[in-house]
Design an enzyme around this catalytic site. Structure first.
Site, PDB file in Angstrom:
ATOM      1  N   ASN A 142     -29.367  52.788 -45.963  1.00 42.65           N
ATOM      2  CA  ASN A 142     -27.904  52.858 -45.658  1.00 42.65           C
ATOM      3  C   ASN A 142     -27.541  51.272 -45.141  1.00 42.65           C
ATOM      4  OD1 ASN A 142     -29.848  52.910 -43.181  1.00 42.65           O
ATOM      5  ND2 ASN A 142     -27.936  53.207 -41.911  1.00 42.65           N
ATOM      6  N   CYS A 188     -25.175  63.868 -44.200  1.00 45.64           N
ATOM      7  CA  CYS A 188     -23.725  63.645 -43.740  1.00 45.64           C
ATOM      8  C   CYS A 188     -23.109  64.626 -44.713  1.00 45.64           C
ATOM      9  CB  CYS A 188     -23.118  62.372 -43.630  1.00 45.64           C
ATOM     10  SG  CYS A 188     -22.365  61.553 -45.025  1.00 45.64           S
ATOM     11  N   GLU A 240     -28.785  58.305 -49.024  1.00 45.38           N
ATOM     12  CA  GLU A 240     -28.808  59.179 -49.998  1.00 45.38           C
ATOM     13  C   GLU A 240     -27.835  58.775 -51.309  1.00 45.38           C
ATOM     14  OE1 GLU A 240     -28.268  59.530 -46.792  1.00 45.38           O
ATOM     15  OE2 GLU A 240     -28.645  61.524 -46.259  1.00 45.38           O
ATOM     16  N   CYS A 247     -24.060  55.580 -47.365  1.00 45.54           N
ATOM     17  CA  CYS A 247     -25.632  56.233 -46.581  1.00 45.54           C
ATOM     18  C   CYS A 247     -26.485  55.953 -47.797  1.00 45.54           C
ATOM     19  CB  CYS A 247     -25.058  57.652 -46.799  1.00 45.54           C
ATOM     20  SG  CYS A 247     -23.769  58.179 -45.323  1.00 45.54           S
ATOM     21  N   CYS A 299     -22.304  62.971 -48.117  1.00 44.38           N
ATOM     22  CA  CYS A 299     -23.761  63.088 -49.230  1.00 44.38           C
ATOM     23  C   CYS A 299     -23.937  64.268 -49.825  1.00 44.38           C
ATOM     24  CB  CYS A 299     -25.008  62.450 -48.298  1.00 44.38           C
ATOM     25  SG  CYS A 299     -24.840  60.621 -47.923  1.00 44.38           S
ATOM     26  N   GLU A 333     -24.444  49.597 -43.513  1.00 43.53           N
ATOM     27  CA  GLU A 333     -23.139  49.403 -42.695  1.00 43.53           C
ATOM     28  C   GLU A 333     -22.323  48.364 -43.017  1.00 43.53           C
ATOM     29  OE1 GLU A 333     -25.054  51.788 -38.963  1.00 43.53           O
ATOM     30  OE2 GLU A 333     -24.663  49.719 -38.788  1.00 43.53           O
TER      31      GLU A 333
END
Length: 137
Positions: free
Chosen positions: A49, A93, A62, A60, A96, A51
């Site tokens: 990930n 999430c 994934e 993310c 994803c 940010e």
């Protein structure tokens, strides 16, 4: 939920996801996530990930792994393992899940914590009735 393939190298995926997680950039949430995506040829694509102070721009782990694989020309996948911390495994999430439904609609999804908690699922279980290309004109 489908049965997880017994020939998937889950231990290797776990190690790759842990290694990817170590490179995560999460200065705001401190929630480090690593992903290991296994392609049909047996190669592993790692993602972490990333940010951003503008939270909507976060990426993310994934989707990071999928972007890496797609950029390398890969279009067929067998499994993904997502590594988080905490008492319970973090699951992909919604964004994803939609990407999984588009690019790997039936693969097994294993979510683990650094401490060893595990949740096994698959894409249809995570996103039933997914929006897909069949819905487009």
């Amino acid at each position: 939920m489908t049965t997880l393939d017994t020939d998937i190298p889950w231990a290797a995926l776990r190690e790759a996801a842990l290694a990817a997680r170590a490179h995560a950039y999460a200065p705001y949430s401190q929630y480090l996530v690593g992903a290991a995506l296994l392609d049909a040829d047996g190669h592993v694509h790692r993602g972490a990930n990333v940010e951003n102070a503008s939270y909507g721009l976060c990426l993310c782990a994934e989707r990071s792994a999928f972007a890496r694989a797609i950029a390398d020309g890969v279009r067929s996948f067998r499994a993904i393992l997502v590594m988080t911390d905490g008492d319970r495994p973090g699951t992909p999430c919604g964004m994803c899940r939609q990407v999984l439904a588009e690019l790997a609609p039936s693969i097994p999804v294993r979510c683990e914590t650094v401490g060893g908690a595990r949740l096994d699922s698959d894409v249809p279980s995570l996103l039933p009735l997914a929006f897909d290309a069949e819905r487009l004109p």
